[in-house]
Design a protein around this motif. Structure first.
Motif, PDB file in Angstrom:
ATOM      1  N   ALA A  78       0.813  -1.229   0.000  1.00 17.59           N
ATOM      2  CA  ALA A  78       0.000   0.000   0.000  1.00 17.59           C
ATOM      3  C   ALA A  78       0.843   1.273   0.000  1.00 17.59           C
ATOM      4  CB  ALA A  78      -0.923   0.002   1.226  1.00 17.59           C
ATOM      5  N   LEU A  79       2.143   1.148   0.089  1.00 10.10           N
ATOM      6  CA  LEU A  79       2.982   2.348   0.214  1.00 10.10           C
ATOM      7  C   LEU A  79       3.035   3.177  -1.065  1.00 10.10           C
ATOM      8  CD1 LEU A  79       5.984   1.052   2.363  1.00 10.10           C
ATOM      9  CD2 LEU A  79       4.028   2.428   3.093  1.00 10.10           C
ATOM     10  N   HIS A  80       2.704   2.582  -2.200  1.00 15.52           N
ATOM     11  CA  HIS A  80       2.732   3.352  -3.455  1.00 15.52           C
ATOM     12  C   HIS A  80       1.684   4.457  -3.468  1.00 15.52           C
ATOM     13  CE1 HIS A  80      -0.511   0.451  -4.218  1.00 15.52           C
ATOM     14  NE2 HIS A  80      -0.991   1.365  -5.052  1.00 15.52           N
ATOM     15  N   THR A  81       0.719   4.404  -2.519  1.00 12.64           N
ATOM     16  CA  THR A  81      -0.342   5.415  -2.476  1.00 12.64           C
ATOM     17  C   THR A  81       0.095   6.689  -1.752  1.00 12.64           C
ATOM     18  OG1 THR A  81      -1.265   4.572  -0.404  1.00 12.64           O
ATOM     19  CG2 THR A  81      -2.067   3.566  -2.435  1.00 12.64           C
ATOM     20  N   VAL A  82       1.281   6.655  -1.123  1.00 12.41           N
ATOM     21  CA  VAL A  82       1.756   7.787  -0.312  1.00 12.41           C
ATOM     22  C   VAL A  82       2.612   8.717  -1.172  1.00 12.41           C
ATOM     23  CG1 VAL A  82       3.097   8.434   1.723  1.00 12.41           C
ATOM     24  CG2 VAL A  82       1.748   6.316   1.734  1.00 12.41           C
ATOM     25  N   ARG A  83       2.469  10.015  -0.975  1.00  9.76           N
ATOM     26  CA  ARG A  83       3.266  10.976  -1.758  1.00  9.76           C
ATOM     27  C   ARG A  83       4.644  11.228  -1.129  1.00  9.76           C
ATOM     28  NH1 ARG A  83       2.869  14.521  -5.828  1.00  9.76           N
ATOM     29  NH2 ARG A  83       3.831  16.594  -5.618  1.00  9.76           N
ATOM     30  N   ASP A  84       4.682  11.402   0.184  1.00 12.09           N
ATOM     31  CA  ASP A  84       5.947  11.662   0.886  1.00 12.09           C
ATOM     32  C   ASP A  84       6.158  10.520   1.883  1.00 12.09           C
ATOM     33  OD1 ASP A  84       8.021  12.505   2.483  1.00 12.09           O
ATOM     34  OD2 ASP A  84       7.286  14.546   2.737  1.00 12.09           O
ATOM     35  N   LEU A  85       7.075   9.602   1.572  1.00 10.27           N
ATOM     36  CA  LEU A  85       7.265   8.385   2.362  1.00 10.27           C
ATOM     37  C   LEU A  85       8.636   8.401   3.036  1.00 10.27           C
ATOM     38  CD1 LEU A  85       6.401   5.535   3.244  1.00 10.27           C
ATOM     39  CD2 LEU A  85       7.300   4.687   1.056  1.00 10.27           C
ATOM     40  N   ARG A  86       8.634   8.279   4.368  1.00 13.56           N
ATOM     41  CA  ARG A  86       9.884   8.343   5.122  1.00 13.56           C
ATOM     42  C   ARG A  86      10.107   7.026   5.864  1.00 13.56           C
ATOM     43  NH1 ARG A  86       8.331  14.388   7.427  1.00 13.56           N
ATOM     44  NH2 ARG A  86       7.847  15.243   5.351  1.00 13.56           N
ATOM     45  N   LEU A  87      11.124   6.287   5.402  1.00 17.25           N
ATOM     46  CA  LEU A  87      11.465   4.993   5.994  1.00 17.25           C
ATOM     47  C   LEU A  87      12.842   5.042   6.653  1.00 17.25           C
ATOM     48  CD1 LEU A  87      10.221   2.662   3.102  1.00 17.25           C
ATOM     49  CD2 LEU A  87       9.214   2.846   5.377  1.00 17.25           C
ATOM     50  N   THR A  88      13.197   6.178   7.188  1.00 18.43           N
ATOM     51  CA  THR A  88      14.528   6.353   7.760  1.00 18.43           C
ATOM     52  C   THR A  88      14.738   5.503   9.008  1.00 18.43           C
ATOM     53  OG1 THR A  88      13.748   8.196   9.120  1.00 18.43           O
ATOM     54  CG2 THR A  88      14.627   8.744   6.964  1.00 18.43           C
ATOM     55  N   MET A 108       7.158  -1.464  -4.934  1.00 15.18           N
ATOM     56  CA  MET A 108       6.429  -0.267  -4.519  1.00 15.18           C
ATOM     57  C   MET A 108       6.657   0.880  -5.512  1.00 15.18           C
ATOM     58  SD  MET A 108       7.346   1.495  -0.916  1.00 15.18           S
ATOM     59  CE  MET A 108       8.887   2.243  -1.410  1.00 15.18           C
ATOM     60  N   LEU A 109       7.905   1.075  -5.904  1.00 19.03           N
ATOM     61  CA  LEU A 109       8.243   2.175  -6.809  1.00 19.03           C
ATOM     62  C   LEU A 109       7.797   1.920  -8.243  1.00 19.03           C
ATOM     63  CD1 LEU A 109      11.827   3.111  -5.545  1.00 19.03           C
ATOM     64  CD2 LEU A 109       9.767   4.515  -5.358  1.00 19.03           C
ATOM     65  N   THR A 110       7.655   0.665  -8.605  1.00 20.20           N
ATOM     66  CA  THR A 110       7.275   0.344  -9.988  1.00 20.20           C
ATOM     67  C   THR A 110       5.790   0.034 -10.134  1.00 20.20           C
ATOM     68  OG1 THR A 110       7.937  -1.962  -9.605  1.00 20.20           O
ATOM     69  CG2 THR A 110       9.588  -0.493 -10.581  1.00 20.20           C
ATOM     70  N   HIS A 111       5.021   0.257  -9.063  1.00 25.61           N
ATOM     71  CA  HIS A 111       3.572   0.042  -9.138  1.00 25.61           C
ATOM     72  C   HIS A 111       2.969   1.013 -10.165  1.00 25.61           C
ATOM     73  CE1 HIS A 111      -0.659  -0.165  -7.966  1.00 25.61           C
ATOM     74  NE2 HIS A 111      -0.361  -1.276  -7.292  1.00 25.61           N
ATOM     75  N   PRO A 112       2.056   0.546 -10.992  1.00 29.14           N
ATOM     76  CA  PRO A 112       1.475   1.424 -12.037  1.00 29.14           C
ATOM     77  C   PRO A 112       0.856   2.705 -11.491  1.00 29.14           C
ATOM     78  CG  PRO A 112       0.837  -0.863 -12.402  1.00 29.14           C
ATOM     79  CD  PRO A 112       1.543  -0.824 -11.084  1.00 29.14           C
ATOM     80  N   GLN A 113       0.318   2.647 -10.276  1.00 28.00           N
ATOM     81  CA  GLN A 113      -0.298   3.841  -9.683  1.00 28.00           C
ATOM     82  C   GLN A 113       0.581   4.497  -8.618  1.00 28.00           C
ATOM     83  OE1 GLN A 113      -3.171   1.149  -9.521  1.00 28.00           O
ATOM     84  NE2 GLN A 113      -3.529   1.812 -11.617  1.00 28.00           N
TER      85      GLN A 113
END
Length: 881
Positions: free
Chosen positions: A704-714, A729-734
């Motif tokens: 579900a992370l592909h739905t987020v605009r600003d994602l911080r996994l630090t 996640m980065l290559t999800h079509p949406q």
């Protein structure tokens, strides 16, 4: 949990340790090697491979060259088995060199199991052989006591040799029995010193930290196998006599005790104890006063004639008391009221405390089990060793499924389904929960076979659906014998809720009569177990979670607006979190498809109750003003169980920023968050920094992370093996991710290629932070090539503290080909003055760069001055140190 720290081992200490080892004869070394074998295997698995091989190579006990690749190729367990086996087979010098290597390694790797083994060998070496042989052969007994002991062991073997699996509703009509050696699986048992009032439901909390414990097992978590319960305790510097074992309901405390007693009676474990006495607190609840002698004779009447002689050697006795949390007596281990006479009539609290405190039968050993919540109110400092059962390792979870189904294909299918479902998988560390899941899935598979049109949609997706299916299986089985008495379910639901409200797990006959629960009903035996002998019989639900589900179901069977509102408000306010799973069940039953699972047997469940619960959830969301993160996640979990995406979207959709920074997110929390994100689909900011998200947690939330605009996994200690999830996640079509921070994780050059592929395919990413990862290596050039492409959309790139050296600076010139890059952070690397010419050229020639951070790169003062002077040539570029 207490941290272990190493000490600096001096050369004098090493010489002293070497001299002590040299005194041992070859036969003694063999005995010690066998005694410590399990510890050594675990220690080797946990230690850094290169460090142990380096020490062994320095001392030349064996040739270590061919071990370099074994761990990588075959895994840590095989590596440890081969190394330890080869050392033992290589003779005395190899064994001595091995122990010396471990002694030196405690400087840098103070693993508690390592410290404990070294300490036991060093401090008890003179008597260790004697103790090992005593555990193996047992004490010398008179002929009469030998006969008595043999009878006692045979009795205990008969009682403990089989594990009884409760009736699986709809599958069989009788309980199934299996050999304990066939069905027993290893449990994680760890040293634990602290019990406190817990802010969460204990099942949720333990499930949440489970993966954290597995990670810590590689660093400073002391793992205790059953044969080490009464061995040298590193924390207390003694051989323990009073041991406390904690664990959540259903995690395997009683089964562990049963296996312990079985192994003793079979002659395989702790033969130093001539007699072991096993009691359950629930069976002692109705004894107002009794003596220890009477307690033993009631349970083991054949010992009557020899009891006085048995008492003469208390150091040969072990007393096991199972289920402190089920005791109606508040055991005060610090009480001044103690007794010394085993024939003195006393309360149960005085007898147990006196045994633990060694005023009664001094020298005896005591083993007690309890739920963690009970221990929050008990003084435990009198115990020499305190342990917590964490349940199954992941491999044992899968083994359980295979054992249950017996059919490998079916077992693998069931485990795969659960493994892919975070809601169900999280609690699989609990054996009894595994049994419930396997029971339900076996029924689902049977139904699918009976109706080939059935699809996987038939299988439970939430924990509430799992339990609704479980209860429907029970009811289906009883429908064959007649109609279901709905009133019975209402009554048992009220009793279940009364138990939750008052923390009652064990009910008396009077309790059942108060709530009109008829124990003569065949249906009753499917919900509650009976234990003890008349007239002292007690009753408990098959598992705490079933009690919680029935409490929730009762409100849908007999809806009262006032009663439901009171139950909801009370459950929300319990400070120990005991209302959390109840709230999740009551929320889950608001879903019509979940309720429909029970409809064939009880008719329509109350729709007004469902609306009432949905309204309660809506208010819970709107009243979360500056809430703590745990409360937010509890509400989110209830929403996830409800499967009401429209409710989530309307209630949470307006709040597009979620900050969980610094809060430990368990895999279950990640599953819950995934549902929330999928329901909202337009989250602007999600900060998961320092949430201790590990592989399993990332697996749960990544979809579900592909739905987020600003994602911080630090700062999440993510590893190279986690990159497939990042890539998907980065290559999800949406994919909407505009900004991604992977700062301060455990990524290496191995991550560079998957990252490069993901960036090249992604169309939304503009800001990428890879700082504080060890990216240096050949593969880094391929990542840089993608980031330098004319088609690359990255505008802001951070490579701070990435272990980059001067030879990489020339390749940075290729970034001039990226027409979108405006900000570059390459500070805190190792470029030095040698890298200056290329960085200078990058600043002067990059067409779009507006900001570059270059500080802390081992530049000389002159080079820093030259870099700052470049501003005169590129006034629009901010050069920041």
């Amino acid at each position: 949990m207490e941290e272990f720290r190493g000490k600096i081992i001096t050369n004098d200490e090493l010489v002293q340790f070497r001299q002590q080892l040299a005194r041992y004869k070859d036969q003694q070394l063999e005995i010690f090697c066998e005694y410590f074998r399990e510890d050594l295997l675990y220690i080797i698995e946990c230690l850094d491979t290169q460090s142990i091989l380096r020490e062994l190579n320095f001392r030349n006990p064996i040739s270590v060259e061919h071990y370099q690749s074994i761990k990588k190729q075959c895994g840590a367990s095989v590596f440890a088995e081969m190394l330890v086996g080869d050392i033992h087979a290589s003779g005395r010098d190899a064994i001595l060199g091995f122990w010396e290597s471990l002694f030196v390694l405690q400087n840098d790797y103070p693993h508690p199991n390592l410290l404990g083994a070294l300490e036991e060998l060093a401090q008890t070496g003179d008597v260790l052989e004697e103790r090992i042989l005593l555990d193996r052969n047992g004490p010398d007994l008179s002929p009469d006591l030998n006969i008595c002991q043999s009878q006692h062991k045979q009795n205990l073997l008969k009682k403990t040799k089989n594990l009884v699996e409760h009736r699986a509703p709809g599958l069989t009509t009788e309980s199934q029995s299996f050999s304990i050696t066939e069905r027993y699986l290893d449990l994680i048992v760890v040293s634990s010193q602290h019990f406190r009032s817990r802010p969460q439901h204990e099942l949720i909390e333990t499930g949440g930290i489970h993966e954290h414990y597995l990670q810590r097992a590689q660093s400073n978590l002391e793992r205790i196998s059953p044969n080490r319960l009464f061995r040298w305790c590193h924390r207390k510097r003694c051989v323990p006599q009073a041991v406390l074992v904690s664990g959540v309901p259903g995690v395997g405390k009683t089964t562990l005790m049963q296996k312990f007693v079985y192994d003793w009676a079979n002659g395989n474990l702790y033969q130093r104890f001539a007699f072991v006495f096993f009691f359950k607190f629930r069976d002692l609840n109705n004894k107002e006063e009794l003596s220890l002698a009477q307690m033993i004779i009631n349970e083991y009447p054949y010992l009557h004639s020899q009891l006085e002689r048995i008492f003469q050697n208390p150091e040969q006795l072990l007393f096991i008391f199972d289920g402190l949390d089920e005791s109606k007596s508040q055991i005060d281990f610090m009480s001044n009221q103690l007794c010394a006479n085993p024939h003195s009539m006393q309360t149960l609290s005085v007898i147990v405390s006196s045994l633990v405190r060694q005023s009664l039968l001094p020298g005896c050993s005591v083993l007690i089990t309890s739920r963690p919540t009970r221990l929050a109110t008990v003084e435990t400092s009198v115990f020499h060793r305190i342990l917590e059962i964490m349940g199954f390792f992941p491999k044992e979870r899968e083994k359980y499924f295979l054992h249950f189904f017996r059919d490998t294909t079916m077992g693998e299918k069931a485990f795969h389904y659960v493994r892919e479902n975070g809601m169900l998988y999280t609690f699989c560390y609990i054996p009894s929960y595994c049994w419930i899941i396997c029971t339900v899935l076996s029924m689902c598979f049977r139904a699918q076979r009976a109706n080939s049109a059935q699809t996987v949609e038939f299988l439970p997706k939430t924990v509430t659906q799992l339990y609704a299916s479980f209860i429907s299986n029970i009811l289906a089985n009883h429908c064959q014998e007649g109609s279901i008495d709905k009133n019975f379910l209402i009554f048992i639901g009220r009793m279940a809720e009364h138990g939750l409200r008052n923390q009652i797990l064990s009910f008396t006959k009077d309790d059942l009569e108060t709530f009109n629960v008829d124990t003569s009903s065949h249906l009753a035996t499917s919900f509650v177990m009976e234990s003890g002998q008349p007239p002292h019989v007690s009753y408990s639900f098959l598992h705490l979670t079933i009690q919680e589900f029935m409490a929730a179901l009762g409100h849908y069977l007999d809806y009262s607006p006032e009663g439901l509102q009171k139950a909801l408000e009370e459950a929300k306010l319990y400070e120990d979190g005991r209302g959390e799973i109840f709230l999740r069940f009551i929320s889950g039953l608001s879903d019509s498809s979940t309720r429909s699972l029970l409809k064939p047997y009880v008719g329509d469940l109350s729709a007004p109750a469902a609306k009432h619960v949905i309204s309660f959830l809506q208010k819970s969301i709107t009243t979360l003003q500056n809430p703590d993160k745990r409360k937010v996640l509890n509400v989110f979990a209830c929403l996830a169980e409800s499967r009401n995406k429209a409710l989530v979207s309307s209630s949470i959709g307006s709040n597009r920023q979620h900050d969980f920074r610094g809060y430990h997110l368990a895999p279950l929390d990640c599953t819950v968050l995934a549902f929330i994100l999928e329901s909202c689909r337009e989250t602007e900011v999600l900060d998961l920094g320092a949430c201790f998200i590990q592989t399993e947690g990332l697996e749960r939330i990544s979809a579900a992370l592909h739905t987020v605009r600003d994602l911080r996994l630090t700062n999440n200690n993510l590893r190279d093996e986690d990159l497939p999830r990042i890539h998907s996640m980065l290559t999800h079509p949406q994919c909407r991710i505009h900004r991604l921070s992977l700062r301060n994780n455990g990524l290496t050059e191995t991550s560079c290629i998957p990252l490069a592929l993901a960036v090249s395919e992604n169309t939304s990413l503009r800001d990428l932070d890879l700082s504080k990862n060890k990216l240096a290596g050949e593969d880094f050039y391929q990542l840089l090539e993608v980031l330098s492409a004319p088609t690359c959309r990255i505008e802001r790139l951070a490579l701070q503290e990435a272990k980059l050296t001067p030879e990489y600076t020339e390749s940075f010139l290729s970034l001039t080909n990226n027409p979108n890059l405006v900000s570059l952070n390459i500070s805190t690397n190792f470029f030095g003055d040698a890298g200056y010419p290329h960085i200078q050229k990058l600043i002067l020639e990059h067409p779009s760069l507006k900001e570059i951070k270059v500080g802390m790169n081992d530049f000389s003062e002159e080079t820093e001055k030259n870099l700052l002077q470049l501003k005169t040539h590129r006034p629009n570029v901010a050069i920041i140190f």
